[in-house]
Design a protein around this motif. Structure first.
Motif, mmCIF file in Angstrom:
data_model
loop_
_atom_site.group_PDB
_atom_site.id
_atom_site.type_symbol
_atom_site.label_atom_id
_atom_site.label_comp_id
_atom_site.label_asym_id
_atom_site.label_seq_id
_atom_site.Cartn_x
_atom_site.Cartn_y
_atom_site.Cartn_z
ATOM 1 N N SER A 98 32.649 47.685 31.074
ATOM 2 C CA SER A 98 31.276 47.958 31.479
ATOM 3 C C SER A 98 30.498 46.665 31.705
ATOM 4 O O SER A 98 29.779 46.508 32.696
ATOM 5 N N LEU A 99 30.672 45.712 30.809
ATOM 6 C CA LEU A 99 29.980 44.423 30.942
ATOM 7 C C LEU A 99 30.501 43.620 32.127
ATOM 8 O O LEU A 99 29.733 43.002 32.872
ATOM 9 N N LEU A 100 31.818 43.648 32.305
ATOM 10 C CA LEU A 100 32.444 42.842 33.359
ATOM 11 C C LEU A 100 32.153 43.368 34.751
ATOM 12 O O LEU A 100 31.876 42.602 35.681
ATOM 13 N N TYR A 101 32.182 44.707 34.899
ATOM 14 C CA TYR A 101 32.057 45.297 36.237
ATOM 15 C C TYR A 101 30.706 45.959 36.483
ATOM 16 O O TYR A 101 30.427 46.384 37.611
ATOM 17 N N GLY A 102 29.893 46.070 35.455
ATOM 18 C CA GLY A 102 28.523 46.524 35.656
ATOM 19 C C GLY A 102 28.312 48.014 35.781
ATOM 20 O O GLY A 102 27.221 48.453 36.156
ATOM 21 N N TRP A 103 29.313 48.833 35.452
ATOM 22 C CA TRP A 103 29.084 50.278 35.524
ATOM 23 C C TRP A 103 28.286 50.744 34.294
ATOM 24 O O TRP A 103 28.336 50.134 33.239
ATOM 25 N N LYS A 104 27.532 51.814 34.451
ATOM 26 C CA LYS A 104 26.603 52.278 33.419
ATOM 27 C C LYS A 104 26.940 53.679 32.894
ATOM 28 O O LYS A 104 26.110 54.326 32.262
ATOM 29 N N THR A 105 28.131 54.136 33.139
ATOM 30 C CA THR A 105 28.526 55.476 32.703
ATOM 31 C C THR A 105 28.419 55.595 31.180
ATOM 32 O O THR A 105 28.959 54.754 30.450
ATOM 33 N N PRO A 106 27.716 56.602 30.665
ATOM 34 C CA PRO A 106 27.575 56.745 29.212
ATOM 35 C C PRO A 106 28.917 57.034 28.540
ATOM 36 O O PRO A 106 29.792 57.692 29.113
ATOM 37 N N MET A 107 29.031 56.536 27.309
ATOM 38 C CA MET A 107 30.274 56.674 26.557
ATOM 39 C C MET A 107 30.039 57.433 25.252
ATOM 40 O O MET A 107 28.986 57.301 24.637
ATOM 41 N N VAL A 108 31.062 58.202 24.853
ATOM 42 C CA VAL A 108 31.091 58.885 23.552
ATOM 43 C C VAL A 108 32.396 58.478 22.879
ATOM 44 O O VAL A 108 33.456 58.498 23.501
ATOM 45 N N PHE A 109 32.317 58.094 21.619
ATOM 46 C CA PHE A 109 33.510 57.683 20.886
ATOM 47 C C PHE A 109 33.819 58.713 19.806
ATOM 48 O O PHE A 109 32.973 59.031 18.974
ATOM 49 N N PHE A 110 35.030 59.258 19.836
ATOM 50 C CA PHE A 110 35.485 60.188 18.807
ATOM 51 C C PHE A 110 36.211 59.388 17.735
ATOM 52 O O PHE A 110 37.331 58.924 17.929
ATOM 53 N N ARG A 111 35.563 59.206 16.607
ATOM 54 C CA ARG A 111 36.041 58.329 15.540
ATOM 55 C C ARG A 111 36.754 59.127 14.458
ATOM 56 O O ARG A 111 36.180 60.067 13.887
ATOM 57 N N THR A 112 38.006 58.734 14.142
ATOM 58 C CA THR A 112 38.791 59.481 13.160
ATOM 59 C C THR A 112 39.313 58.607 12.024
ATOM 60 O O THR A 112 40.103 59.080 11.209
ATOM 61 N N LEU A 113 38.880 57.360 11.949
ATOM 62 C CA LEU A 113 39.366 56.457 10.906
ATOM 63 C C LEU A 113 38.311 56.228 9.831
ATOM 64 O O LEU A 113 37.134 56.069 10.137
ATOM 65 N N ILE A 114 38.759 56.183 8.579
ATOM 66 C CA ILE A 114 37.889 55.784 7.484
ATOM 67 C C ILE A 114 38.089 54.280 7.286
ATOM 68 O O ILE A 114 39.017 53.842 6.593
ATOM 69 N N LYS A 115 37.230 53.511 7.944
ATOM 70 C CA LYS A 115 37.389 52.061 7.916
ATOM 71 C C LYS A 115 36.060 51.404 8.248
ATOM 72 O O LYS A 115 35.385 51.805 9.192
ATOM 73 N N ARG A 116 35.690 50.396 7.488
ATOM 74 C CA ARG A 116 34.438 49.694 7.749
ATOM 75 C C ARG A 116 34.493 48.980 9.094
ATOM 76 O O ARG A 116 35.543 48.485 9.516
ATOM 77 N N VAL A 117 33.335 48.903 9.766
ATOM 78 C CA VAL A 117 33.267 48.215 11.062
ATOM 79 C C VAL A 117 32.235 47.087 11.029
ATOM 80 O O VAL A 117 31.946 46.491 12.064
ATOM 81 N N ASP A 118 31.698 46.793 9.848
ATOM 82 C CA ASP A 118 30.704 45.729 9.743
ATOM 83 C C ASP A 118 31.311 44.441 9.179
ATOM 84 O O ASP A 118 30.615 43.594 8.627
ATOM 85 N N THR A 119 32.632 44.291 9.326
ATOM 86 C CA THR A 119 33.311 43.130 8.755
ATOM 87 C C THR A 119 33.276 41.915 9.664
ATOM 88 O O THR A 119 33.608 40.817 9.234
ATOM 89 N N ASN A 120 32.940 42.085 10.939
ATOM 90 C CA ASN A 120 32.693 40.921 11.802
ATOM 91 C C ASN A 120 31.637 41.283 12.842
ATOM 92 O O ASN A 120 31.359 42.454 13.093
ATOM 93 N N PHE A 121 31.069 40.260 13.461
ATOM 94 C CA PHE A 121 29.935 40.464 14.350
ATOM 95 C C PHE A 121 30.301 41.299 15.566
ATOM 96 O O PHE A 121 29.587 42.239 15.935
ATOM 97 N N PHE A 122 31.444 40.991 16.211
ATOM 98 C CA PHE A 122 31.796 41.692 17.447
ATOM 99 C C PHE A 122 32.021 43.175 17.191
ATOM 100 O O PHE A 122 31.556 44.018 17.959
#
Length: 367
Positions: A98-122
């Protein structure tokens, strides 16, 4: 609504099965869909068998420019209105595309993992990316771990796991497994279906088995699955002198036929987002003893649809397993309640409709 479903996963587990449920259910509504996945996988095989509109790319890295280019191509050529993302690496690839090609299509993420995501900035940044309009989690347990990293918590919602009652329609044993394994009719079969990975905790299962055989000598533990720790578990079984009580079946495609042959399903996983295999046990009318951890208590109602045990506690598992096996009326009550619980909350029709509702909310907001 024109939908792209995308995963970069190479495995075949409950989440990948759910992609098939979604695709079929949405197709029945007349939705235009495209699936992007990795080649030479079970998901790709099914997509070909069912004549899905499918594209494939080998997965090498979550920063693979070929994937980013392919996503852009599909979004533009297929005039995609919405993207449903099914694993974390595909999430990264979609955001970067999306960033590289500039498309704006909305995204939905289906999350199934029990795992922290605040362990790094990216990682934290991509979960708060403006183009990611909703994060649908498979259980409250997933939300609880994810939520601290999410700025706008209104984007979080729950759609659970599902199973297919057309596929899992067998509810009575035929005896074929006992015959195949050379077991007598009075041998108790305790089943487990899980990949041999750490969080599935086969170690606790083996230690529980050592206690169970003391009370029920004529018992066999049948384990289906493959994984990196399989040889370690086999070695532990030998060390505990339980080899004659264990059968390792490897990866099986006949799970709907296998399940009804179990007298009890023993599930020792200690970090389970939801435990979709438990729904298959419900469908097959097999009583459950499982772990009180992760999203499992959202699937198994303790004392009503199954029994729950303290994680990594083989004594607890052994005691409750023996108690349940010695009480047929209790088994029947749990089985009946479990099947009704499945019909009400976890069929593929119920779950697909819930996901469709979430997608429609994002689609209408974008319009």
């Amino acid at each position: 609504m024109r939908l792209l479903q995308i995963t970069a996963s190479n495995v075949w587990r409950g989440h990948e099965q759910q992609i098939v449920y979604y695709y079929d259910a949405f197709a029945a509504k007349g939705m235009h869909q495209v699936l992007l996945c990795t080649p030479d996988t079970r998901l790709h095989e099914i997509a070909q068998e069912k004549n899905y509109r499918v594209h494939t790319l080998p997965f090498h890295s979550e920063y693979d420019r070929k994937w980013m280019k392919k996503i852009n191509q599909i979004v533009r050529e297929e005039k995609i209105d919405l993207i449903l993302i099914h694993n974390s690496t595909a999430h990264t690839l979609c955001v970067l595309s999306s960033l590289l090609y500039g498309w704006k299509t909305p995204m939905v993420f289906f999350r199934t993992l029990i795992k922290r995501v605040d362990t790094n900035f990216f990682r934290k940044w991509k979960y708060n990316y403006s183009g990611l309009k909703k994060i649908v989690c498979v259980s409250q347990a997933v939300i609880d771990v994810l939520a601290p990293a999410i700025k706008d918590k209104s984007r979080l919602s729950i759609v659970g796991s599902a199973t297919d009652l057309e596929e899992f329609h067998r509810t009575q044993p035929t005896g074929w497994l006992r015959k195949e394994l050379g077991l007598t009719d009075d041998t108790v079969i305790i089943g487990n279906i899980a990949a041999f990975v750490g969080f599935k905790d086969h170690v606790t299962l083996v230690h529980a088995a050592a206690e169970i055989v003391k009370k029920i000598p004529k018992v066999v533990f049948v384990l289906a699955g493959k994984g990196e720790l399989e040889e370690n578990i086999k070695a532990l079984v030998a060390e505990k002198e339980l080899t004659s009580h264990f059968v390792f079946l490897g990866f099986r495609k006949d799970i709907p036929e296998l399940f009804p042959e179990f007298d009890l399903f023993l599930f020792t996983s200690k970090l389970e987002p939801t435990g979709g295999v438990l729904l298959e046990a419900y469908a097959s009318h097999v009583p459950i003893v499982a772990t009180r951890a992760g999203g499992i208590p959202e699937v198994v109602v303790e004392g009503e649809t199954g029994l729950l045990c303290e994680k990594e506690n083989p004594i607890d598992f052994a005691e409750k397993t023996v108690q349940l096996l010695q009480d047929k009326a209790w088994q029947q009550r749990l089985v009946a309640n479990g099947y009704q619980h499945l019909l009400t909350h976890f069929t593929k029709e119920v779950i697909a409709e819930a996901m469709y509702h979430e997608l429609e909310l994002v689609y209408r907001a974008a319009l």
